[in-house]
Scaffold this active site. Structure first.
Site, mmCIF file in Angstrom:
data_model
loop_
_atom_site.group_PDB
_atom_site.id
_atom_site.type_symbol
_atom_site.label_atom_id
_atom_site.label_comp_id
_atom_site.label_asym_id
_atom_site.label_seq_id
_atom_site.Cartn_x
_atom_site.Cartn_y
_atom_site.Cartn_z
ATOM 1 C CE LYS A 261 -1.078 -1.141 -1.410
ATOM 2 N NZ LYS A 261 0.346 -0.912 -1.312
ATOM 3 C CG ASP B 255 3.203 2.744 -5.632
ATOM 4 O OD1 ASP B 255 2.231 3.072 -4.930
ATOM 5 O OD2 ASP B 255 3.913 1.752 -5.409
ATOM 6 C CD GLN C 299 3.243 -2.325 0.322
ATOM 7 O OE1 GLN C 299 2.441 -2.289 -0.617
ATOM 8 N NE2 GLN C 299 3.176 -1.481 1.329
HETATM 9 N N1 GUN Z 1 4.607 1.512 1.513
HETATM 10 C C1 GUN Z 1 3.932 2.445 2.230
HETATM 11 N N2 GUN Z 1 3.147 3.185 1.411
HETATM 12 C C2 GUN Z 1 3.337 2.708 0.168
HETATM 13 C C3 GUN Z 1 2.799 3.060 -1.100
HETATM 14 O O1 GUN Z 1 1.988 3.984 -1.248
HETATM 15 N N3 GUN Z 1 3.240 2.317 -2.150
HETATM 16 C C4 GUN Z 1 4.138 1.319 -2.015
HETATM 17 N N4 GUN Z 1 4.526 0.669 -3.118
HETATM 18 N N5 GUN Z 1 4.664 0.975 -0.856
HETATM 19 C C5 GUN Z 1 4.255 1.665 0.226
#
Ligand code: GUN
Length: 287
Positions: A53, A120, A97
Site C-alpha cells: 500500500k 476502507d 490493517q
Molecule cells: N485485511 C484484509 N483485507 C483488508 C482490507 O481490505 N482492509 C483492511 N484494513 N484490512 C484488511
C-alpha cells in the site's frame, strides 16, 4: 479458453488517472492526498499488504505514513493514535490493517475512524451509504471488482450474479454493489445447501471464500464470468485464489487470475478513495 481479465493492466490505466487527479489537486490547492496505514503486530501477510500500500502511494504521487505498533498495544493506545491521525491535516485517509490482535475490539476501532477519512469504508455510516446506494467512499475490493467489470465491458444489469462468501469486507458489500448495478444477486455461504446448483446459475460468479481450489469446474456455467477474490497459499506455498483456475478457465468466458487479478485492484481503489477523501477535504474548505 476464457479471456483473462488482467488486473495489472486495468490497474495501471486506473492508477494513471488517479495520479492525474492527485497532481491536479496539488496544483490547484497545494494539498497532496495522504494515507496513514496502521499495522498492529507482525502478521507476515499483513506486513506485505501494508508495504504494498505504501509503495503504491509513492508510485501514484500520494503521501503516506505507515504506523507500526507492537502486538501488545492496548486498544486505548490504538484509539489515541487514530485520534492523533484524525487531527493531522496531511492525512486524508486512515486504514487500520485487519485482523487485529484478539484483545482489541475490531468494531470499536473501525467506529473511531471518522467516516470522511474511512478509506476502507468499514465505518457503519459508510456501510449505510453503500446499502442505500448513495455512495461516498466505497469498500476497496468490491469497488475494484465493479471497476474491472466496467472496463471489460461486462454488463451487470439483468444478470444472475452469485457471490460466495458473506464477509463485511467483501461478500456483503459486493452483493450490494451488484444489486445497485441491477444484477439479480444471490449470496451463498457455508450453510448454503446445494451450492453447486446455485453457482451454476451464475452469469457472474464472485468467490470470496479463502480456500484454495474451492470453486471447481462443475460449479461453473459454460460462458460465465468468474471473479476470484481469494488470496490463499496452496500446498507448495504458492499464492492462489479460490478457483481451480485451469479447468474453470476452460468453461468460463472471462476469468480473473490470482495473482494479477482482483488483489491489485483493491490497492488501486484504496488510492482512489484517498484522492476522493482529499478532494472532499479541499471542497469542504479545510485547507
Ligand atoms: N485485511 C484484509 N483485507 C483488508 C482490507 O481490505 N482492509 C483492511 N484494513 N484490512 C484488511
Amino acid at each position: 479458453m476464457a479471456r483473462i481479465i488482467d488486473g495489472k493492466k486495468i490497474s495501471a490505466a486506473v492508477r494513471a488517472e488517479i495520479a492525474e487527479r492527485a497532481e491536479k489537486l496539488k496544483e490547484e490547492s497545494g494539498v497532496t492526498p495522504g494515507l496513514a496505514v496502521i499495522l498492529v503486530g507482525d502478521d507476515p501477510a499483513s506486513k506485505v499488504y501494508v508495504r504494498n500500500k505504501g509503495r503504491a502511494c509513492a508510485e501514484t504521487g500520494l503521501y503516506s505514513v505507515t504506523v507500526e505498533l507492537p502486538a501488545e498495544t492496548t486498544e486505548e493506545a490504538l484509539l489515541a493514535k487514530i485520534r492523533e491521525l484524525c487531527e493531522d491535516e496531511k492525512i486524508h485517509g486512515i486504514l487500520v490493517q485487519l485482523p487485529l490482535p484478539p484483545h482489541i475490539r475490531e468494531q470499536a476501532v473501525l467506529d473511531a475512524i471518522p467516516p470522511e477519512k474511512d478509506v476502507d469504508a468499514f465505518h457503519p455510516e459508510n456501510v449505510g451509504h453503500v446499502m442505500i446506494g448513495d455512495y461516498r467512499l466505497l469498500p476497496c475490493t468490491p469497488a475494484g471488482v465493479m471497476k474491472m467489470l466496467e472496463i471489460e465491458n461486462i454488463p451487470v444489469a439483468g444478470k444472475e450474479c452469485v457471490v460466495i462468501g458473506r464477509s463485511n469486507i467483501v461478500g456483503k458489500p459486493m452483493a450490494m454493489l451488484l444489486l445497485h448495478a441491477n444484477g439479480t444477486v444471490t449470496v451463498c455461504h457455508s450453510r448454503t445447501k446445494n451450492l453447486a446448483e446455485v453457482t451454476r446459475r451464475a452469469d457472474i460468479l464472485v468467490s470470496a471464500v479463502g480456500k484454495a481450489g474451492f470453486v471447481t469446474a462443475d460449479m461453473v456455467k459454460e460462458g460465465a464470468v468468474v471473479i476470484d477474490v481469494g488470496m490463499n497459499r496452496n500446498a507448495e506455498g504458492k499464492l492462489c485464489g479460490d478457483v481451480d483456475f485451469g479447468p474453470v478457465s476452460e468453461k468460463a468466458e472471462a476469468i480473473t487470475p490470482v495473482p494479477g487479478g482482483v488483489g491489485v485492484m483493491t490497492i488501486t481503489m484504496l488510492l482512489e478513495n484517498t484522492v476522493r477523501a482529499a478532494e472532499a477535504f479541499v471542497r469542504a474548505g479545510r485547507t
